[in-house]
Design a protein around this motif. Sequence first.
Motif, short mmCIF file in Angstrom:
data_model
loop_
_atom_site.label_atom_id
_atom_site.label_comp_id
_atom_site.label_asym_id
_atom_site.label_seq_id
_atom_site.Cartn_x
_atom_site.Cartn_y
_atom_site.Cartn_z
N VAL A 1 41.61 -3.98 19.95
CA VAL A 1 42.56 -4.29 21.04
C VAL A 1 41.84 -4.99 22.19
O VAL A 1 42.37 -5.92 22.79
CB VAL A 1 43.30 -3.02 21.49
N LEU A 2 40.62 -4.55 22.51
CA LEU A 2 39.84 -5.22 23.57
C LEU A 2 39.57 -6.68 23.21
O LEU A 2 39.72 -7.57 24.06
CB LEU A 2 38.52 -4.49 23.81
N LEU A 3 39.19 -6.93 21.97
CA LEU A 3 38.92 -8.31 21.54
C LEU A 3 40.19 -9.14 21.52
O LEU A 3 40.18 -10.32 21.90
CB LEU A 3 38.24 -8.32 20.18
N ASN A 4 41.31 -8.53 21.11
CA ASN A 4 42.59 -9.24 21.12
C ASN A 4 43.00 -9.58 22.55
O ASN A 4 43.48 -10.68 22.83
CB ASN A 4 43.66 -8.40 20.43
N ALA A 5 42.80 -8.65 23.47
CA ALA A 5 43.13 -8.89 24.87
C ALA A 5 42.27 -10.02 25.43
O ALA A 5 42.76 -10.89 26.15
CB ALA A 5 42.95 -7.62 25.69
N ALA A 6 40.99 -10.02 25.09
CA ALA A 6 40.09 -11.08 25.56
C ALA A 6 40.56 -12.44 25.04
O ALA A 6 40.56 -13.42 25.79
CB ALA A 6 38.65 -10.80 25.10
N ALA B 1 43.38 -5.11 31.39
CA ALA B 1 43.69 -6.20 30.47
C ALA B 1 45.19 -6.41 30.36
O ALA B 1 45.68 -7.55 30.40
CB ALA B 1 43.08 -5.93 29.09
N ALA B 2 45.95 -5.32 30.24
CA ALA B 2 47.41 -5.43 30.15
C ALA B 2 47.98 -6.07 31.41
O ALA B 2 48.85 -6.93 31.34
CB ALA B 2 48.02 -4.05 29.92
N THR B 3 47.47 -5.67 32.55
CA THR B 3 47.93 -6.23 33.82
C THR B 3 47.63 -7.71 33.91
O THR B 3 48.48 -8.52 34.30
CB THR B 3 47.30 -5.47 35.01
#
Length: 104
Positions: A79-84, A33-35
């Motif tokens: 954090v996963l939901l924010n990244a999405a 996700a960061a990438t």
Amino acid sequence: MSSTNDFIAELIRAANQIDKLTALEKNRLLDRAATVVREMREQTGIPTTRTAGDAVVEIQVVAAAVPFGRRTDEQVKAVLLNAAAMIRDLHIVLDTGTEIQIGK
């Protein structure tokens, strides 16, 4: 469906099933996700600040902490939901051809 949409769905699905993921799976999703966010930002012309307030840095910090058990499932889920959400927004910007101008 595009690979971006597939990845967004994967992040959301993982967030909703966070208790079933291993630390390694969480770490890999967060790293990916960061990438993706970093690359999409570059494509749109959004500069990276590399400070603690940068959302990409937050994703990376959580990814690094997960293998050591230093983040709760709820924190990883957030954090996963924010990244999405970030990837979705950046995908819309790229798909519509919206230009980003960073003011002085």
